[in-house]
Design a protein around this motif. Structure first.
Motif, PDB file in Angstrom:
ATOM      1  N   ALA A   8      -1.824   4.778  -6.803  1.00  0.00           N
ATOM      2  CA  ALA A   8      -3.005   5.381  -6.202  1.00  0.00           C
ATOM      3  C   ALA A   8      -3.734   6.307  -7.158  1.00  0.00           C
ATOM      4  O   ALA A   8      -3.134   7.222  -7.707  1.00  0.00           O
TER       5      ALA A   8
ATOM      6  N   ASP B 105     -11.671   8.603  -1.864  1.00  0.00           N
ATOM      7  CA  ASP B 105     -10.461   7.916  -2.273  1.00  0.00           C
ATOM      8  C   ASP B 105      -9.700   7.450  -1.041  1.00  0.00           C
ATOM      9  O   ASP B 105      -9.089   8.239  -0.329  1.00  0.00           O
ATOM     10  N   ASP B 106      -9.709   6.140  -0.784  1.00  0.00           N
ATOM     11  CA  ASP B 106      -9.019   5.599   0.368  1.00  0.00           C
ATOM     12  C   ASP B 106      -7.515   5.824   0.265  1.00  0.00           C
ATOM     13  O   ASP B 106      -6.852   6.068   1.278  1.00  0.00           O
ATOM     14  N   ASP B 107      -6.959   5.723  -0.949  1.00  0.00           N
ATOM     15  CA  ASP B 107      -5.524   5.951  -1.123  1.00  0.00           C
ATOM     16  C   ASP B 107      -5.158   7.399  -0.825  1.00  0.00           C
ATOM     17  O   ASP B 107      -4.119   7.676  -0.229  1.00  0.00           O
ATOM     18  N   ARG B 108      -6.003   8.338  -1.253  1.00  0.00           N
ATOM     19  CA  ARG B 108      -5.728   9.747  -0.952  1.00  0.00           C
ATOM     20  C   ARG B 108      -5.776   9.979   0.555  1.00  0.00           C
ATOM     21  O   ARG B 108      -4.927  10.682   1.113  1.00  0.00           O
TER      22      ARG B 108
ATOM     23  N   SER C  30       0.830  -1.199   0.000  1.00  0.00           N
ATOM     24  CA  SER C  30       0.000   0.000   0.000  1.00  0.00           C
ATOM     25  C   SER C  30       0.866   1.252   0.000  1.00  0.00           C
ATOM     26  O   SER C  30       0.567   2.232  -0.683  1.00  0.00           O
TER      27      SER C  30
ATOM     28  N   ARG D 137       2.086   1.919  -3.491  1.00  0.00           N
ATOM     29  CA  ARG D 137       1.079   2.501  -4.378  1.00  0.00           C
ATOM     30  C   ARG D 137       0.858   3.982  -4.096  1.00  0.00           C
ATOM     31  O   ARG D 137       0.459   4.736  -4.991  1.00  0.00           O
ATOM     32  N   LEU D 138       1.120   4.411  -2.868  1.00  0.00           N
ATOM     33  CA  LEU D 138       0.938   5.829  -2.534  1.00  0.00           C
ATOM     34  C   LEU D 138       2.019   6.712  -3.148  1.00  0.00           C
ATOM     35  O   LEU D 138       1.938   7.940  -3.051  1.00  0.00           O
TER      36      LEU D 138
END
Length: 524
Positions: free
Chosen positions: A314, A321-324, A61, A64-65
């Protein structure tokens, strides 16, 4: 029904021979020695999918960020370049530039950055060729330059800023080309190492699973780590070479879970009752659960795999947006946690010295606790108990007048100063400043493991644990002596997971100190 893989958002790491938790490096060493599946499967069976680098869900994760960091650097570079060019064009300097001199450059920069984002040039999907990515950048720079020239011509008759705008457009393109070549190489390296390759386990040793695994072996963009099936008597030992590791009950506590991105349910869609039963059982997991719906045709299986293997960085647009949110939370942890760590360093040094003077033993105490996605992490605290009575598994909950706690330890617990070393866990990315409190692995309430008392317990692991949290400021702190205590803690934690935002985190941090110091009844 359209055959596809539908994502349903429902919800112990490996140890070494001495029962110590393995980090990614330790796990990789074990993989190289014993084989990928042998490291996580007690039978020693090896499957065909062997990740080059074993990374748990939290680590992947974080990779991806990187898209957010890429965009931040792009924004800083384009704004700096724009200010330099606008300042060079304005005779009286940038501070005294007229609107006709400044607006064309500002328009160009805004359009350039907006188009790079809206065209998904920070997603880096696996199917997009690098040349297509660079061509898109050239097109974006051309549109932004043309728009700047048009705006300048409309704002002032006889406007003479065209050469400066053309220079700006060329420099902006060269700058973005240089940066994005670095981003493309970085993403390609992550793909080669497997950092962007999803790890999945399949529930159901069925013909659907066989077709999915066969197609995955050809594509090599999804790692199928194992298969779980409830029909143990009829289940084969392997499905297309992937080992069957147990039934769905075994999956709930399997050591492989922290390294699993998704659980894929691949059973006959006509078995509706079985599907409902499985989805209800798997709903307690923090991992994402995917239902593979009737992938009969080869093209349908390819579409399903493409969805599973969509290892984009992301996304920066769309709905919530969970990634944001994760990126903003990580930035908050680094900035606030870094400042707090430096400011509190003298205090922590003093506490460490006092702990050593107060009772024999080390100043720090470490304990294995559950982190994001049930990953096991080592959490640091100042030692508050007598060294000989340390309880690493929290098998005995702390009580009022507990004879194991030292004199200084009682004060440190009442003020929560014993938690300060966890700033190191925050800076490492294992914890956050705000989140559900990390519970010790194997922690018991009475004689029963706390995790078994509430069905939604694992939902609290869908986000990183925190030094403070919603439950902490709502009075649910310290030991859990009853099922009702566990249920209330889990409910507050799940409520926070659903509501988490930057402003909620800032408010929780703001009220933590007065709430903790004002509560003299809670046992901590």
């Amino acid at each position: 029904m359209t055959p596809t893989a539908a994502l349903l958002d429902v919800a112990a790491a490996p140890t070494d021979a001495d029962n110590r938790p393995l980090d990614a490096r330790g796990l990789q060493d074990m993989v190289e020695r014993d084989g990928a599946e042998g490291a996580l499967d007690p039978t020693g069976r090896r499957g065909p999918f062997r990740p080059e680098v074993w990374m748990n869900a939290r680590q992947r994760s974080a990779v991806r960020l990187a898209a957010h960091y890429f965009r931040a650097i792009d924004v800083a570079a384009v704004i700096s370049l724009t200010l330099l060019c606008a300042g060079a064009l304005a005779p009286a300097g940038l501070a005294r530039a007229t609107l006709a001199e400044a607006v064309p450059f500002a328009t160009g920069a805004a359009i350039l950055l907006g188009l790079v984002r809206s065209l998904d040039l920070y997603g880096f999907p696996s199917g997009r060729a690098p040349m297509l990515h660079l061509a898109a950048l050239a097109g974006v720079a051309g549109v932004a330059t043309a728009a700047s020239v048009l705006v300048g011509a409309l704002m002032a008759a006889g406007w003479s800023g065209v050469p400066a705008i053309l220079v700006w457009g060329g420099l902006a393109l060269v700058t973005l080309y240089g940066l994005h070549l670095v981003w493309l190489e970085r993403v390609a390296a992550w793909r080669r190492s497997g950092a962007l390759t999803p790890n999945v386990v399949v529930v159901g040793a069925t013909r659907h699973a066989e077709g999915l695994i066969r197609a995955a072996l050809k594509r090599r963009d999804v790692n199928v780590l194992g298969v779980f099936d409830d029909r143990a008597a009829r289940s084969p030992e392997t499905v297309q070479g992937v080992p069957v590791l147990g039934d769905s009950e075994a999956l709930l506590t399997h050591r492989i879970l922290p390294f699993v991105d998704r659980v894929v349910v691949a059973i006959d869609p006509r078995a509706e009752a079985r599907i409902r039963h499985l989805m209800a059982r798997l709903g307690v997991l923090p991992n994402q659960v995917t239902l593979l719906v009737d992938p009969v045709r080869a093209e349908d299986r390819a579409e399903a795999l493409a969805r599973l293997a969509d290892s984009r960085l992301a996304p920066l647009s769309g709905r919530r947006d969970d990634d944001r949110r994760a990126f903003n939370k990580r930035l908050q942890d680094l900035i606030v946690g870094g400042i707090a760590g430096l400011a509190l360093l003298p205090v922590m040094a003093l506490i460490a010295a006092l702990v050593k003077l107060d009772s024999p033993g080390p100043a720090l105490f470490r304990q294995r606790r559950h982190g994001f996605n049930q990953e096991e992490i080592v959490v640091w605290k100042f030692r508050t108990m007598k060294h000989a009575a340390a309880d690493a598994t929290a098998s005995r909950q702390v009580t009022q007048d507990d004879d194991r706690i030292t004199r200084l330890g009682r004060f440190l617990r009442s003020t929560s100063l014993d938690e300060l070393p966890q700033l190191l866990n925050v800076l490492k990315g294992e914890m956050s400043l705000v989140g559900p409190r990390p519970h010790a692995v194997g922690m018991k309430t009475g004689q029963i493991e706390s995790a078994r008392l509430v069905s939604d317990y694992a939902h609290r692991h869908r986000i990183k644990p925190g030094m403070t949290g919603w439950a902490a400021i709502k009075g649910s702190r310290g030991p859990l002596h009853s099922t009702q205590d566990v249920r209330r803690r889990v409910q507050l934690d799940v409520d926070y997971v659903e509501r988490q935002s930057l402003w909620l985190d800032l408010w929780i941090m703001l009220v933590t100190v007065p709430v903790l110091l004002g509560d003299r009844q809670a046992v901590r």
